[in-house]
Enzyme design. Structure first.
Site, mmCIF file in Angstrom:
data_model
loop_
_atom_site.group_PDB
_atom_site.id
_atom_site.type_symbol
_atom_site.label_atom_id
_atom_site.label_comp_id
_atom_site.label_asym_id
_atom_site.label_seq_id
_atom_site.Cartn_x
_atom_site.Cartn_y
_atom_site.Cartn_z
ATOM 1 N N ARG A 1 -0.845 -8.592 13.439
ATOM 2 C CA ARG A 1 -1.448 -7.616 12.519
ATOM 3 C C ARG A 1 -2.281 -8.320 11.459
ATOM 4 O O ARG A 1 -3.320 -7.817 11.026
ATOM 5 C CB ARG A 1 -0.348 -6.739 11.889
ATOM 6 C CG ARG A 1 0.150 -5.668 12.883
ATOM 7 C CD ARG A 1 1.562 -5.208 12.625
ATOM 8 N NE ARG A 1 1.741 -4.575 11.343
ATOM 9 C CZ ARG A 1 2.930 -4.364 10.778
ATOM 10 N NH1 ARG A 1 4.036 -4.750 11.395
ATOM 11 N NH2 ARG A 1 3.016 -3.778 9.629
ATOM 12 N N LYS B 1 0.832 -1.219 0.000
ATOM 13 C CA LYS B 1 0.000 0.000 0.000
ATOM 14 C C LYS B 1 0.861 1.261 0.000
ATOM 15 O O LYS B 1 0.659 2.168 -0.811
ATOM 16 C CB LYS B 1 -0.941 0.009 1.226
ATOM 17 C CG LYS B 1 -1.848 -1.201 1.339
ATOM 18 C CD LYS B 1 -2.731 -1.139 2.576
ATOM 19 C CE LYS B 1 -1.978 -1.144 3.896
ATOM 20 N NZ LYS B 1 -1.264 -2.419 4.195
ATOM 21 N N ARG C 1 10.955 -0.301 11.292
ATOM 22 C CA ARG C 1 9.879 -0.145 12.276
ATOM 23 C C ARG C 1 9.972 -1.209 13.363
ATOM 24 O O ARG C 1 10.247 -2.370 13.089
ATOM 25 C CB ARG C 1 8.528 -0.257 11.568
ATOM 26 C CG ARG C 1 8.100 1.041 10.929
ATOM 27 C CD ARG C 1 6.951 0.858 9.978
ATOM 28 N NE ARG C 1 5.828 0.116 10.549
ATOM 29 C CZ ARG C 1 4.689 -0.103 9.909
ATOM 30 N NH1 ARG C 1 4.531 0.367 8.675
ATOM 31 N NH2 ARG C 1 3.722 -0.782 10.483
ATOM 32 N N ARG D 1 -9.954 0.603 8.574
ATOM 33 C CA ARG D 1 -9.504 -0.745 8.920
ATOM 34 C C ARG D 1 -10.561 -1.536 9.682
ATOM 35 O O ARG D 1 -10.327 -2.700 10.000
ATOM 36 C CB ARG D 1 -8.271 -0.618 9.818
ATOM 37 C CG ARG D 1 -6.944 -0.997 9.165
ATOM 38 C CD ARG D 1 -5.898 -0.765 10.233
ATOM 39 N NE ARG D 1 -4.642 -1.406 10.040
ATOM 40 C CZ ARG D 1 -3.589 -0.835 9.456
ATOM 41 N NH1 ARG D 1 -3.677 0.354 8.922
ATOM 42 N NH2 ARG D 1 -2.441 -1.464 9.421
ATOM 43 N N ARG E 1 11.658 -4.951 5.324
ATOM 44 C CA ARG E 1 11.324 -3.566 4.972
ATOM 45 C C ARG E 1 12.187 -2.553 5.732
ATOM 46 O O ARG E 1 12.410 -2.680 6.927
ATOM 47 C CB ARG E 1 9.838 -3.325 5.313
ATOM 48 C CG ARG E 1 9.435 -1.870 5.369
ATOM 49 C CD ARG E 1 7.952 -1.677 5.255
ATOM 50 N NE ARG E 1 7.184 -2.106 6.400
ATOM 51 C CZ ARG E 1 5.849 -2.087 6.430
ATOM 52 N NH1 ARG E 1 5.149 -1.695 5.383
ATOM 53 N NH2 ARG E 1 5.222 -2.497 7.509
#
Ligand code: ADP
Ligand code: ADP
Ligand code: ZN
Length: 215
Positions: A172, A13, A161, A88, A127
Protein backbone atom coordinates in the site's frame (compact mmCIF):
# COMPACT_ATOMS: atom_id res chain seq x y z
CA UNK A 1 -16.85 23.19 3.10
CA UNK A 2 -15.17 20.31 1.27
CA UNK A 3 -11.78 18.95 2.39
CA UNK A 4 -9.43 16.24 1.20
CA UNK A 5 -7.36 14.46 3.84
CA UNK A 6 -4.28 13.06 2.19
CA UNK A 7 -1.62 10.80 3.65
CA UNK A 8 -0.22 7.29 3.47
CA UNK A 9 -1.94 4.30 5.09
CA UNK A 10 -1.89 4.77 8.85
CA UNK A 11 -1.30 8.52 8.71
CA UNK A 12 -4.43 9.13 10.79
CA UNK A 13 -6.93 10.15 8.11
CA UNK A 14 -9.80 8.08 9.47
CA UNK A 15 -9.08 9.04 13.08
CA UNK A 16 -9.03 12.73 12.29
CA UNK A 17 -11.97 12.61 9.88
CA UNK A 18 -14.11 11.09 12.66
CA UNK A 19 -13.12 13.90 15.00
CA UNK A 20 -13.91 16.62 12.47
CA UNK A 21 -17.28 15.01 11.79
CA UNK A 22 -18.06 15.18 15.49
CA UNK A 23 -16.98 18.80 15.74
CA UNK A 24 -18.51 20.19 12.56
CA UNK A 25 -21.59 18.89 10.88
CA UNK A 26 -19.70 17.38 8.00
CA UNK A 27 -19.65 13.84 6.66
CA UNK A 28 -16.66 11.61 6.05
CA UNK A 29 -16.57 9.89 2.68
CA UNK A 30 -14.07 7.06 2.84
CA UNK A 31 -13.74 5.00 -0.32
CA UNK A 32 -11.96 2.35 1.76
CA UNK A 33 -15.03 2.04 4.03
CA UNK A 34 -17.38 2.00 1.04
CA UNK A 35 -15.34 -0.72 -0.66
CA UNK A 36 -15.19 -2.83 2.51
CA UNK A 37 -18.98 -2.52 2.82
CA UNK A 38 -19.33 -3.64 -0.81
CA UNK A 39 -17.04 -6.63 -0.22
CA UNK A 40 -19.01 -7.60 2.86
CA UNK A 41 -22.32 -7.30 1.03
CA UNK A 42 -20.97 -9.28 -1.93
CA UNK A 43 -22.06 -6.69 -4.50
CA UNK A 44 -20.54 -6.79 -8.01
CA UNK A 45 -18.19 -3.95 -6.99
CA UNK A 46 -17.22 -5.88 -3.87
CA UNK A 47 -16.51 -9.04 -5.85
CA UNK A 48 -14.22 -7.08 -8.15
CA UNK A 49 -12.47 -5.21 -5.36
CA UNK A 50 -11.83 -7.97 -2.83
CA UNK A 51 -8.63 -9.53 -4.16
CA UNK A 52 -7.20 -6.17 -5.21
CA UNK A 53 -7.65 -4.81 -1.69
CA UNK A 54 -6.18 -7.88 -0.08
CA UNK A 55 -3.10 -7.46 -2.27
CA UNK A 56 -2.74 -3.80 -1.22
CA UNK A 57 -3.27 -2.59 -4.76
CA UNK A 58 -5.63 0.09 -5.98
CA UNK A 59 -9.18 -0.55 -7.13
CA UNK A 60 -10.02 0.93 -10.54
CA UNK A 61 -10.54 4.67 -10.80
CA UNK A 62 -13.98 4.25 -12.37
CA UNK A 63 -15.27 2.17 -9.50
CA UNK A 64 -14.21 4.55 -6.75
CA UNK A 65 -15.30 7.67 -8.58
CA UNK A 66 -18.74 6.14 -9.11
CA UNK A 67 -18.96 5.36 -5.38
CA UNK A 68 -18.11 8.98 -4.58
CA UNK A 69 -20.76 10.30 -6.99
CA UNK A 70 -23.44 8.13 -5.42
CA UNK A 71 -22.43 9.15 -1.92
CA UNK A 72 -22.45 12.87 -2.77
CA UNK A 73 -25.83 12.61 -4.42
CA UNK A 74 -27.28 11.05 -1.28
CA UNK A 75 -26.26 13.99 0.95
CA UNK A 76 -28.54 16.68 2.25
CA UNK A 77 -27.93 19.98 0.55
CA UNK A 78 -25.23 22.09 2.16
CA UNK A 79 -23.45 19.21 3.89
CA UNK A 80 -19.66 19.59 3.87
CA UNK A 81 -17.50 16.58 3.03
CA UNK A 82 -14.19 15.20 4.25
CA UNK A 83 -12.74 12.99 1.55
CA UNK A 84 -10.69 10.27 3.23
CA UNK A 85 -8.66 8.02 0.97
CA UNK A 86 -9.92 9.62 -2.22
CA UNK A 87 -8.57 10.80 -4.63
CA UNK A 88 -5.61 8.42 -4.76
CA UNK A 89 -4.46 8.79 -8.39
CA UNK A 90 -4.19 11.66 -10.89
CA UNK A 91 -7.21 10.40 -12.89
CA UNK A 92 -9.26 10.32 -9.67
CA UNK A 93 -8.16 13.88 -8.85
CA UNK A 94 -9.29 15.03 -12.28
CA UNK A 95 -12.59 13.14 -11.96
CA UNK A 96 -13.17 14.76 -8.60
CA UNK A 97 -12.80 18.21 -10.18
CA UNK A 98 -15.63 17.39 -12.57
CA UNK A 99 -17.70 15.64 -9.92
CA UNK A 100 -17.50 18.67 -7.63
CA UNK A 101 -18.07 21.33 -10.27
CA UNK A 102 -21.05 19.42 -11.71
CA UNK A 103 -22.60 19.68 -8.27
CA UNK A 104 -21.64 23.29 -7.62
CA UNK A 105 -19.17 22.28 -4.90
CA UNK A 106 -15.80 23.85 -4.21
CA UNK A 107 -12.72 22.22 -2.73
CA UNK A 108 -11.59 24.38 0.17
CA UNK A 109 -8.61 22.52 1.59
CA UNK A 110 -6.29 19.65 0.83
CA UNK A 111 -4.58 18.70 4.06
CA UNK A 112 -1.57 16.42 3.91
CA UNK A 113 -0.77 14.48 7.06
CA UNK A 114 3.01 14.17 7.04
CA UNK A 115 4.35 11.07 8.75
CA UNK A 116 7.50 9.03 8.68
CA UNK A 117 7.15 5.63 7.20
CA UNK A 118 8.70 3.65 10.03
CA UNK A 119 5.82 4.66 12.28
CA UNK A 120 3.20 3.48 9.85
CA UNK A 121 3.75 -0.26 9.98
CA UNK A 122 3.42 -0.01 13.72
CA UNK A 123 0.26 2.06 13.54
CA UNK A 124 -1.38 -0.20 11.03
CA UNK A 125 -0.52 -3.55 12.53
CA UNK A 126 -1.87 -2.30 15.90
CA UNK A 127 -5.08 -0.88 14.49
CA UNK A 128 -8.52 -2.22 15.39
CA UNK A 129 -12.04 -0.81 15.33
CA UNK A 130 -15.32 -1.28 17.12
CA UNK A 131 -17.39 -3.80 15.16
CA UNK A 132 -20.56 -1.94 16.06
CA UNK A 133 -19.84 1.79 15.64
CA UNK A 134 -16.51 1.86 13.79
CA UNK A 135 -14.62 3.83 16.47
CA UNK A 136 -10.88 3.45 15.90
CA UNK A 137 -8.37 2.08 18.41
CA UNK A 138 -4.76 1.02 18.65
CA UNK A 139 -3.06 -1.69 20.69
CA UNK A 140 -0.66 0.85 22.21
CA UNK A 141 -1.66 4.38 21.18
CA UNK A 142 -5.37 4.25 21.87
CA UNK A 143 -6.83 1.48 23.96
CA UNK A 144 -10.45 1.72 25.09
CA UNK A 145 -10.72 3.35 28.52
CA UNK A 146 -12.35 0.24 29.90
CA UNK A 147 -10.59 -2.84 28.61
CA UNK A 148 -12.56 -4.65 25.91
CA UNK A 149 -15.40 -2.12 25.80
CA UNK A 150 -15.89 0.55 23.14
CA UNK A 151 -15.68 4.08 24.61
CA UNK A 152 -18.30 5.36 22.25
CA UNK A 153 -21.01 2.69 22.15
CA UNK A 154 -20.16 0.11 24.84
CA UNK A 155 -19.88 -2.77 22.38
CA UNK A 156 -17.45 -5.56 23.27
CA UNK A 157 -16.90 -6.70 19.68
CA UNK A 158 -13.87 -5.42 17.80
CA UNK A 159 -12.40 -6.21 14.43
CA UNK A 160 -9.15 -6.00 12.52
CA UNK A 161 -8.76 -5.49 8.80
CA UNK A 162 -7.46 -8.35 6.74
CA UNK A 163 -5.15 -6.00 4.81
CA UNK A 164 -3.57 -4.56 7.98
CA UNK A 165 -0.58 -6.86 7.93
CA UNK A 166 3.03 -5.80 7.41
CA UNK A 167 3.34 -7.28 3.93
CA UNK A 168 0.18 -5.70 2.52
CA UNK A 169 1.00 -2.38 4.18
CA UNK A 170 4.32 -2.27 2.35
CA UNK A 171 2.50 -2.71 -0.96
CA UNK A 172 0.00 0.00 0.00
CA UNK A 173 2.91 2.33 0.68
CA UNK A 174 4.43 1.54 -2.69
CA UNK A 175 1.10 2.50 -4.27
CA UNK A 176 0.93 5.67 -2.21
CA UNK A 177 4.39 6.80 -3.24
CA UNK A 178 3.92 5.92 -6.91
CA UNK A 179 0.35 7.09 -7.50
CA UNK A 180 -1.01 9.21 -4.68
CA UNK A 181 1.85 11.47 -3.56
CA UNK A 182 2.23 12.73 -7.16
CA UNK A 183 -1.25 14.32 -7.07
CA UNK A 184 -0.15 16.93 -4.51
CA UNK A 185 1.33 19.29 -7.13
CA UNK A 186 -2.08 19.46 -8.83
CA UNK A 187 -3.45 21.04 -5.67
CA UNK A 188 -0.35 23.04 -4.78
CA UNK A 189 -0.85 25.04 -7.94
CA UNK A 190 -4.26 26.06 -6.62
CA UNK A 191 -2.95 27.14 -3.24
CA UNK A 192 -5.22 24.86 -1.23
CA UNK A 193 -2.60 22.59 0.36
CA UNK A 194 -1.69 22.66 4.05
CA UNK A 195 0.78 20.25 5.61
CA UNK A 196 0.17 19.05 9.12
CA UNK A 197 2.59 17.05 11.25
CA UNK A 198 0.88 13.67 11.54
CA UNK A 199 3.53 12.40 13.98
CA UNK A 200 2.12 14.57 16.75
CA UNK A 201 -0.23 12.97 19.24
CA UNK A 202 -3.84 12.64 18.05
CA UNK A 203 -5.15 15.67 19.95
CA UNK A 204 -2.42 17.96 18.62
CA UNK A 205 -3.12 16.82 15.08
CA UNK A 206 -6.80 17.59 15.61
CA UNK A 207 -5.90 21.07 16.88
CA UNK A 208 -3.81 21.70 13.77
CA UNK A 209 -6.68 20.60 11.55
CA UNK A 210 -9.14 22.80 13.39
CA UNK A 211 -6.85 25.76 12.74
CA UNK A 212 -6.89 25.03 9.04
CA UNK A 213 -10.65 24.56 8.91
CA UNK A 214 -11.37 27.68 10.93
CA UNK A 215 -8.79 29.61 8.92
P1 ADP B 1 -5.86 3.27 4.49
O1 ADP B 1 -6.68 4.45 4.97
O2 ADP B 1 -5.37 2.41 5.58
O3 ADP B 1 -4.82 3.66 3.51
P2 ADP B 1 -8.24 2.58 2.97
O4 ADP B 1 -9.28 2.08 3.89
O5 ADP B 1 -8.33 4.00 2.50
O6 ADP B 1 -6.84 2.33 3.66
O7 ADP B 1 -8.14 1.67 1.68
C1 ADP B 1 -8.08 0.27 1.75
C2 ADP B 1 -7.94 -0.31 0.34
O8 ADP B 1 -9.10 0.03 -0.42
C3 ADP B 1 -6.77 0.25 -0.47
O9 ADP B 1 -5.56 -0.45 -0.22
C4 ADP B 1 -7.28 0.05 -1.90
O10 ADP B 1 -7.17 -1.30 -2.29
C5 ADP B 1 -8.76 0.35 -1.77
N1 ADP B 1 -9.07 1.79 -1.99
C6 ADP B 1 -9.60 2.66 -1.10
N2 ADP B 1 -9.76 3.88 -1.64
C7 ADP B 1 -9.33 3.78 -2.93
C8 ADP B 1 -9.22 4.71 -4.01
N3 ADP B 1 -9.58 5.99 -3.87
N4 ADP B 1 -8.73 4.24 -5.18
C9 ADP B 1 -8.37 2.96 -5.33
N5 ADP B 1 -8.42 2.04 -4.36
C10 ADP B 1 -8.91 2.43 -3.16
P1 ADP C 1 -5.56 6.01 8.08
O1 ADP C 1 -7.05 6.23 8.01
O2 ADP C 1 -4.78 7.19 7.56
O3 ADP C 1 -5.13 4.73 7.44
P2 ADP C 1 -6.03 5.66 10.97
O4 ADP C 1 -6.71 6.93 11.35
O5 ADP C 1 -6.86 4.45 10.86
O6 ADP C 1 -5.17 5.89 9.62
O7 ADP C 1 -4.86 5.41 12.02
C1 ADP C 1 -4.08 4.20 11.97
C2 ADP C 1 -3.84 3.70 13.40
O8 ADP C 1 -2.97 4.61 14.08
C3 ADP C 1 -5.11 3.61 14.26
O9 ADP C 1 -5.01 2.46 15.08
C4 ADP C 1 -5.08 4.88 15.09
O10 ADP C 1 -5.69 4.67 16.37
C5 ADP C 1 -3.58 5.17 15.22
N1 ADP C 1 -3.29 6.61 15.17
C6 ADP C 1 -3.90 7.57 14.42
N2 ADP C 1 -3.35 8.79 14.63
C7 ADP C 1 -2.34 8.60 15.54
C8 ADP C 1 -1.40 9.48 16.18
N3 ADP C 1 -1.38 10.80 15.90
N4 ADP C 1 -0.53 8.93 17.04
C9 ADP C 1 -0.55 7.59 17.31
N5 ADP C 1 -1.40 6.71 16.75
C10 ADP C 1 -2.31 7.20 15.88
ZN1 ZN D 1 -18.37 1.31 19.37
Amino acid sequence: MDIILLGPPGAGKGTQAHRLVEKYSMVQLSTGDMLRAAVKAGTPVGLQAKAVMEAGELVSDDIVSALICDALDALDEGTGVIFDGYPRTAPQAHSLDTILSDRGRVLDHVIELEVNEEALIDRITGRFTCANCGAGYHDRYKLPEMEGTCDRCGSTEFKRRKDDNAETVRQRMVEYRAKTAPILPIYEERDVVTRVDGMDDMDSVTESLVKVVEG
